[in-house]
Design a protein around this motif. Structure first.
Motif, PDB file in Angstrom:
ATOM      1  N   TYR A   1     -16.162   1.268  71.876  1.00  0.00           N
ATOM      2  CA  TYR A   1     -15.596   0.135  71.698  1.00  0.00           C
ATOM      3  C   TYR A   1     -15.533  -1.213  71.307  1.00  0.00           C
ATOM      4  N   GLY A   2     -16.583  -1.283  72.284  1.00  0.00           N
ATOM      5  CA  GLY A   2     -18.170  -2.097  71.629  1.00  0.00           C
ATOM      6  C   GLY A   2     -18.706  -2.243  71.042  1.00  0.00           C
ATOM      7  N   SER A   3     -19.373  -0.587  70.711  1.00  0.00           N
ATOM      8  CA  SER A   3     -19.994  -0.618  69.119  1.00  0.00           C
ATOM      9  C   SER A   3     -18.772  -1.407  68.004  1.00  0.00           C
ATOM     10  N   MET A   4     -17.432  -1.352  68.083  1.00  0.00           N
ATOM     11  CA  MET A   4     -16.520  -1.086  67.101  1.00  0.00           C
ATOM     12  C   MET A   4     -15.881  -2.979  66.905  1.00  0.00           C
ATOM     13  N   GLY A   5     -17.028  -2.915  67.695  1.00  0.00           N
ATOM     14  CA  GLY A   5     -16.523  -5.045  67.922  1.00  0.00           C
ATOM     15  C   GLY A   5     -15.262  -4.994  68.878  1.00  0.00           C
ATOM     16  N   ILE A   6     -15.223  -4.373  69.745  1.00  0.00           N
ATOM     17  CA  ILE A   6     -12.829  -4.777  69.979  1.00  0.00           C
ATOM     18  C   ILE A   6     -13.189  -4.943  71.946  1.00  0.00           C
ATOM     19  N   GLU A   7     -12.917  -5.732  71.977  1.00  0.00           N
ATOM     20  CA  GLU A   7     -12.897  -6.303  73.681  1.00  0.00           C
ATOM     21  C   GLU A   7     -12.117  -5.397  74.018  1.00  0.00           C
ATOM     22  N   ARG A   8     -12.167  -5.434  75.465  1.00  0.00           N
ATOM     23  CA  ARG A   8     -11.865  -4.732  76.565  1.00  0.00           C
ATOM     24  C   ARG A   8     -10.958  -4.956  76.529  1.00  0.00           C
ATOM     25  N   SER A   9     -10.079  -6.631  76.610  1.00  0.00           N
ATOM     26  CA  SER A   9      -8.475  -6.848  76.265  1.00  0.00           C
ATOM     27  C   SER A   9      -7.939  -6.593  74.957  1.00  0.00           C
ATOM     28  N   ASP A  10      -8.890  -6.245  74.228  1.00  0.00           N
ATOM     29  CA  ASP A  10      -8.697  -6.344  72.718  1.00  0.00           C
ATOM     30  C   ASP A  10      -6.827  -4.513  73.031  1.00  0.00           C
ATOM     31  N   HIS A  11      -6.112  -4.524  73.461  1.00  0.00           N
ATOM     32  CA  HIS A  11      -4.888  -3.690  73.830  1.00  0.00           C
ATOM     33  C   HIS A  11      -4.595  -3.036  72.305  1.00  0.00           C
ATOM     34  N   HIS A  12      -3.788  -3.724  71.315  1.00  0.00           N
ATOM     35  CA  HIS A  12      -3.769  -3.418  69.840  1.00  0.00           C
ATOM     36  C   HIS A  12      -4.581  -3.369  69.238  1.00  0.00           C
ATOM     37  N   GLY A  13      -6.233  -3.356  69.340  1.00  0.00           N
ATOM     38  CA  GLY A  13      -7.517  -2.572  68.461  1.00  0.00           C
ATOM     39  C   GLY A  13      -8.053  -1.735  68.882  1.00  0.00           C
ATOM     40  N   ARG A  14      -7.726  -1.958  70.091  1.00  0.00           N
ATOM     41  CA  ARG A  14      -7.863  -0.397  70.730  1.00  0.00           C
ATOM     42  C   ARG A  14      -6.930   1.306  70.251  1.00  0.00           C
ATOM     43  N   GLN A  15      -6.157   0.421  69.788  1.00  0.00           N
ATOM     44  CA  GLN A  15      -4.674   1.476  69.819  1.00  0.00           C
ATOM     45  C   GLN A  15      -4.910   1.966  68.634  1.00  0.00           C
ATOM     46  N   ARG A  16      -4.985   0.174  67.758  1.00  0.00           N
ATOM     47  CA  ARG A  16      -5.827   1.444  66.040  1.00  0.00           C
ATOM     48  C   ARG A  16      -7.256   1.648  65.722  1.00  0.00           C
ATOM     49  N   ALA A  17      -7.937   1.400  66.807  1.00  0.00           N
ATOM     50  CA  ALA A  17      -9.290   2.580  66.807  1.00  0.00           C
ATOM     51  C   ALA A  17      -9.142   3.861  67.087  1.00  0.00           C
ATOM     52  N   VAL A  18      -8.008   4.089  68.123  1.00  0.00           N
ATOM     53  CA  VAL A  18      -7.097   5.616  68.683  1.00  0.00           C
ATOM     54  C   VAL A  18      -7.304   6.110  67.592  1.00  0.00           C
ATOM     55  N   ARG A  19      -6.283   5.593  66.622  1.00  0.00           N
ATOM     56  CA  ARG A  19      -5.701   5.834  65.599  1.00  0.00           C
ATOM     57  C   ARG A  19      -6.017   6.057  64.343  1.00  0.00           C
ATOM     58  N   ARG A  20      -7.808   5.656  64.281  1.00  0.00           N
ATOM     59  CA  ARG A  20      -8.493   6.246  63.446  1.00  0.00           C
ATOM     60  C   ARG A  20      -8.643   7.522  63.333  1.00  0.00           C
ATOM     61  N   ASN A  21      -8.722   7.690  64.345  1.00  0.00           N
ATOM     62  CA  ASN A  21      -8.286   9.274  65.197  1.00  0.00           C
ATOM     63  C   ASN A  21      -7.948  10.575  63.812  1.00  0.00           C
ATOM     64  N   LEU A  22      -7.033   9.697  63.853  1.00  0.00           N
ATOM     65  CA  LEU A  22      -5.949  10.531  63.320  1.00  0.00           C
ATOM     66  C   LEU A  22      -5.679  10.778  61.876  1.00  0.00           C
ATOM     67  N   ASP A  23      -6.580  10.015  60.624  1.00  0.00           N
ATOM     68  CA  ASP A  23      -7.176   9.574  59.207  1.00  0.00           C
ATOM     69  C   ASP A  23      -8.809  10.700  59.206  1.00  0.00           C
ATOM     70  N   PHE A  24      -9.076  11.700  60.853  1.00  0.00           N
ATOM     71  CA  PHE A  24     -10.126  11.499  61.192  1.00  0.00           C
ATOM     72  C   PHE A  24     -11.269  10.851  60.831  1.00  0.00           C
ATOM     73  N   TYR A  25     -11.183   9.700  60.990  1.00  0.00           N
ATOM     74  CA  TYR A  25     -12.313   8.733  60.815  1.00  0.00           C
ATOM     75  C   TYR A  25     -12.707   8.550  59.299  1.00  0.00           C
ATOM     76  N   GLY A  26     -11.786   8.688  58.096  1.00  0.00           N
ATOM     77  CA  GLY A  26     -11.999   8.687  57.056  1.00  0.00           C
ATOM     78  C   GLY A  26     -12.727   9.617  56.436  1.00  0.00           C
ATOM     79  N   ALA A  27     -12.973  10.302  56.960  1.00  0.00           N
ATOM     80  CA  ALA A  27     -13.770  11.960  56.560  1.00  0.00           C
ATOM     81  C   ALA A  27     -13.594  12.964  55.536  1.00  0.00           C
ATOM     82  N   PRO A  28     -13.742  13.439  54.759  1.00  0.00           N
ATOM     83  CA  PRO A  28     -13.521  14.263  53.726  1.00  0.00           C
ATOM     84  C   PRO A  28     -12.957  15.399  53.907  1.00  0.00           C
ATOM     85  N   HIS A  29     -13.233  16.209  55.197  1.00  0.00           N
ATOM     86  CA  HIS A  29     -13.052  17.503  55.549  1.00  0.00           C
ATOM     87  C   HIS A  29     -13.265  17.048  56.742  1.00  0.00           C
TER      88      HIS A  29
END
Ligand SMILES: Cc1cc2nc3c(=O)[nH]c(=O)nc-3n(C[C@H](O)[C@H](O)[C@H](O)COP(=O)(O)O)c2cc1C
Length: 232
Positions: free
Chosen positions: A101-129
């Motif tokens: 999360y630090g590498s993504m610029g998301i603070e430890r206290s930023d719960h919503h930011g972390r949730q958004r980052a976790v959610r990006r897993n489900l879009d395969f982090y933008g990967a085409p495959h």
């Protein structure tokens, strides 16, 4: 980069997970070569228990939509449990989260930011495959899971050698029923994890993250093998 310009040791020392990909699909010949490299993985009695579904294009987009909807609805259906217990493994997992999360610029206290980052897993982090790694339940499944791990590492190292990046994702395994439904896969094949892959977006700082490893003596005990590790 071509496979001949880097050594095997370069590849295994420089491989790392990417979490921002460019959408451009990879050449089919390169994907086939990665699959052939992965297929060389060792396995118990050469059983080769990996069952791989490779997903791109419209099917990838449909799967990402369905996974994101399942995430939003809290509908997890994992085939395998995961629990780091307490102690060192939980601590390493917390250190890992702080680094990612630090590498993504998301603070430890930023719960919503972390949730958004976790959610990006489900879009395969933008990967085409993405490659979904399934296995049959042979016995308690542990040996087959080990074999699939061997396969996965070959896959990741082959991507690295060819100038591409990948990331293994247990997060996708948390939605096994959704994946089986979209891809019409029978229930007796169990989903371990996915490997999403493509070209990394090298402008994204998160892709430069180099995760620490614990020192050797925390993982290895030597017996009658002098000179390898300092005496305890
Ligand atoms: C089986 C497996 C599952 C993983 N699942 C996820 C995941 O769901 N999401 C994620 O962002 N990273 C995931 N990772 C990546 C790990 O966080 C990463 O491998 C670890 O932190 C070491 O970093 P490195 O791969 O860059 O060396 C997974 C790794 C493995 C081996």
């Amino acid at each position: 980069m071509t496979p001949t310009t880097v050594t095997a040791l370069d590849v295994l020392r420089t491989r790392s997970s990417a979490r921002r990909f460019l959408p451009t699909p990879l050449p089919a010949d390169d994907i086939r070569a990665v699959l052939e490299d992965a297929q060389r993985a060792p396995s118990n009695s050469n059983t080769q228990p990996w069952v791989v579904h490779l997903v791109s294009g419209a099917t990838r987009d449909t799967l990402a939509e369905r996974l994101s909807a399942a995430f939003d609805g809290g509908e997890t259906t994992p085939d395998f449990t995961g629990d780091y217990g307490g102690g060192r493994y939980l601590r390493r997992s917390h250190d890992h989260s702080a680094a990612v999360y630090g590498s993504m610029g998301i603070e430890r206290s930023d719960h919503h930011g972390r949730q958004r980052a976790v959610r990006r897993n489900l879009d395969f982090y933008g990967a085409p495959h993405t490659a979904l790694l399934f296995m049959p339940m042979l016995g308690d499944g542990v040996r087959a899971a080990g074999d699939v791990g061997m396969y996965a590492q070959n896959f990741l190292l082959s991507l690295t050698a060819r100038g591409y990046r990948g990331i293994p994702q247990t997060m996708i395994g948390h939605y096994a029923d959704t994946v089986r439904d979209v891809l019409d896969i029978p229930a007796d094949l169990k989903l371990l994890f996915a490997i999403s892959f493509g070209r990394a977006d090298e402008t994204e700082p998160t892709n430069d993250l180099v995760m620490d490893r614990v020192p050797l003596h925390e993982s290895v005990t030597v017996h009658d093998t002098p000179g390898v590790l300092p005496a305890p």
